[in-house]
Motif scaffolding. Structure first.
Motif, short mmCIF file in Angstrom:
data_model
loop_
_atom_site.label_atom_id
_atom_site.label_comp_id
_atom_site.label_asym_id
_atom_site.label_seq_id
_atom_site.Cartn_x
_atom_site.Cartn_y
_atom_site.Cartn_z
N UNK A 259 10.86 23.78 -43.17
CA UNK A 259 12.25 24.07 -43.54
C UNK A 259 13.17 23.65 -42.41
N UNK A 260 14.22 22.90 -42.78
CA UNK A 260 15.23 22.46 -41.82
C UNK A 260 16.53 23.17 -42.19
N UNK A 261 17.20 23.78 -41.20
CA UNK A 261 18.52 24.33 -41.50
C UNK A 261 19.34 24.40 -40.24
N UNK A 262 20.63 24.53 -40.41
CA UNK A 262 21.54 24.59 -39.28
C UNK A 262 21.46 25.93 -38.57
N UNK A 263 20.74 26.88 -39.16
CA UNK A 263 20.61 28.19 -38.54
C UNK A 263 19.60 28.11 -37.40
N UNK A 264 20.01 28.49 -36.20
CA UNK A 264 19.06 28.47 -35.08
C UNK A 264 18.02 29.56 -35.31
N UNK A 265 16.77 29.23 -35.09
CA UNK A 265 15.72 30.22 -35.31
C UNK A 265 15.18 30.19 -36.73
N UNK A 266 15.22 29.01 -37.35
CA UNK A 266 14.72 28.88 -38.74
C UNK A 266 13.20 28.99 -38.79
N UNK A 267 12.54 28.21 -37.95
CA UNK A 267 11.08 28.17 -37.99
C UNK A 267 10.51 29.38 -37.29
N UNK A 268 9.59 30.05 -37.96
CA UNK A 268 8.91 31.21 -37.35
C UNK A 268 7.41 30.92 -37.28
N UNK A 269 6.86 30.51 -38.42
CA UNK A 269 5.43 30.21 -38.45
C UNK A 269 5.17 28.82 -37.90
N UNK A 270 3.94 28.63 -37.48
CA UNK A 270 3.51 27.32 -37.03
C UNK A 270 3.26 26.45 -38.27
N UNK A 271 3.85 25.25 -38.30
CA UNK A 271 3.62 24.33 -39.42
C UNK A 271 2.95 23.09 -38.84
N UNK A 272 1.81 22.69 -39.40
CA UNK A 272 1.18 21.50 -38.82
C UNK A 272 0.78 20.52 -39.91
N UNK A 273 0.70 19.28 -39.49
CA UNK A 273 0.36 18.21 -40.43
C UNK A 273 -0.37 17.12 -39.65
#
Ligand SMILES: Nc1nc2c(ncn2[C@@H]2O[C@H](COP(=O)(O)OP(=O)(O)OP(=O)(O)O)[C@@H](O)[C@H]2O)c(=O)[nH]1
Ligand SMILES: [Mg+2]
Length: 478
Positions: A259-273
């Motif tokens: 998820x991309x957003x202008x809100x700082x602190x959007x990513x909480x979980x680790x996302x990997x690919x």
């Protein structure tokens, strides 16, 4: 699985589960003739495919297909092998497998004894294990079989094929032979101490050892590349909130994963690919933006981010060019940098990546600060894709990838470690040889240890549990 040299006959479905045009049931053991007779109703000519019905206990066909017999030792396992190529349905193949087990236990009409006593379903990797134990392939080749099956890229499959055909093993054997030659020389000198220096000098032991070391270095380089192809590296994207870490993961993966957003602190979980660059797998990890936070969930995210960073093979330290000039921003980045330096060993590369180049003030690019930044890393835009290709190339270089002209072998981390052991022992041996006379015992011992490490690769010497671990990771029927 233990590596006891069992000779029980074994059977398994050798093809993948699911629907397919053809499926194979494979039996390996000794004295298979009564079983073949029961299933095929007749003996089979060696290595000749015969189309016939496979019979059940009442003599009715379970399926029609090709039966082939490979008498020992000219088979994959080195034992007698019997293969049924049937229609590739799950039920058909299960029926044939059950029929093999049933027919094996039935009394033979002539002898009255079970046709194939002790036939059981094979453990994963057991066919390959037998091939290894019977000297059909060495350990590095057996591993290459599993790697070929698991290969996820064309480059990985090609190099696994090269290892399977013995290219890697041949180089290991060449090293071993040179090493044995040198060892014989040194051991002989030990027996005739009065001639020692002269003897070793005449035979140019120093030159031999130096040649061995340079041959080893070449094999090491190719094996390292092979291990990289097989295992890849873990690249962690880290930086302040809103720098564009999730955008960068998405740009590299070519998909909207995080998820991309202008809100700082959007990513909480680790996302990997996992992405591939020239066939090299890179496991790219997006993390929560690093900052002090009073939000409990965000704190957990930040802790996880540091956890990922600690396990990274390389770190992309992402900065936001539109804010890079702000004093608070620079101070926060400096704080993160201190954390990275503390938590990462010096061998883990950290690349500065300056994001949002599309929106960066033009003045910045030509300013002194801008020039300084260009020296330290790479500028790009996760949004427009500008500079992403350059980053991909840079990532390959960070992973240590170099195209080797002769092609690489698909080696494993285990092989690379063993080769480093050989390197260490040879370096110590070279030291003892340079110090001459008094240290010949130590020289001989280092050479012996170097050879042991080499033998571990091909399995000529190795702990049983190591072998068990290697084969148990295979799929059933291999
Ligand atoms: N102009 C411009 N905006 C970008 C670029 N990359 C990201 N952004 C914007 O920056 C904002 C933050 O992007 P994210 O990818 O969510 O940033 P992040 O680092 O993952 O943020 P956190 O998950 O909060 O730590 C979004 O509004 C993006 O659209 C870029 O290259 N150029
Ligand atoms: Mg994010």
């Amino acid at each position: 699985m233990t590596l006891a040299r069992t000779t029980d006959p074994i059977v398994a479905i050798a093809t993948a589960s699911g629907r397919g045009a053809v499926g194979i049931v494979r039996v390996s053991g000794a004295r298979l003739a009564p079983l073949i007779e029961a299933l095929c109703g007749r003996p089979l000519k060696p290595r000749e495919a015969t189309y016939l019905p496979f019979r059940d206990a009442a003599g009715e066909p379970v399926d029609h297909g090709l039966a082939i017999q490979f008498p020992s030792p000219h088979s994959f396992t080195g034992e007698d092998v019997f293969e049924l190529q049937a229609h590739g349905g799950t039920v058909v193949l299960q029926l044939l497998l059950a029929r093999c087990l049933e027919a094996a236990a039935e009394p033979d009409p002539i002898t009255g004894r079970p046709r194939l006593p002790g036939l059981r379903v094979a453990e994963p990797g057991e066919f390959s294990q037998r091939a290894f134990l019977n000297g059909k392939i060495d350990l590095a080749q057996a591993e290459a079989i599993a790697d070929l099956i698991d290969a996820s890229t064309e480059a990985a499959a090609r190099s696994a094929g090269r290892s399977l055909s013995g290219a890697f093993s041949r180089e290991i054997h060449a090293l071993r032979d040179a090493l044995i030659h040198l060892r014989m020389l040194v051991e002989a000198t030990l027996d005739f101490p009065e001639e020692e220096i002269d003897f070793l000098q005449k035979a140019d032991a120093t030159g031999q050892l130096a040649t061995l070391q340079s041959q080893l270095a070449a094999v090491q380089q190719r094996a390292k590349q092979g291990a990289l192809l097989r295992e890849g590296i873990k690249v962690v994207i880290a930086g302040q909130p809103n720098a564009g870490k999730s955008s960068l993961l998405n740009a590299l993966a070519g998909a909207e994963l995080a998820i991309v957003s202008a809100v700082a602190g959007t990513t909480r979980d680790v996302v990997s690919q996992t992405i591939q660059i020239h066939g090299v797998p890179l496991h790219v990890v997006d993390t929560a933006g690093l900052r002090e936070s009073s939000d409990e969930v965000e704190q957990i995210g930040v802790a996880r981010a540091w956890g990922q960073i600690e396990g990274a093979d390389a770190v992309l330290f992402l900065h936001d060019l539109t804010r890079a000039g702000l004093p608070d921003y620079a101070a926060a980045d400096a704080e993160i940098l201190r954390g990275l330096q503390q938590k990462l060993p010096a061998s883990v590369p950290v690349l500065d990546v300056w994001n949002k180049q599309d929106a960066a003030p033009m003045a910045d690019a030509s300013s002194a600060a801008g020039a300084d930044r260009a020296d330290r890393g790479i500028a790009l835009s996760a949004k427009t894709g500008l500079g992403i290709e350059a980053l991909r190339e840079q990532l390959l270089a960070m992973a240590g990838w170099q195209a080797v002209p002769e092609g690489v072998y698909l080696a494993r981390a285990r092989h690379v470690q063993a080769l480093s052991q050989v390197e260490i022992h040879l370096a110590l041996a070279a030291g003892h040889l340079a110090a001459q006379a008094q240290l010949l015992d130590l020289l001989a011992e280092e050479l012996r240890l170097a050879q042991n490490a080499l033998n571990e690769i091909t399995g000529e010497f190795g702990a049983d549990d190591l072998l068990g671990v290697i084969f148990s990771r295979f799929c059933i029927g291999k």
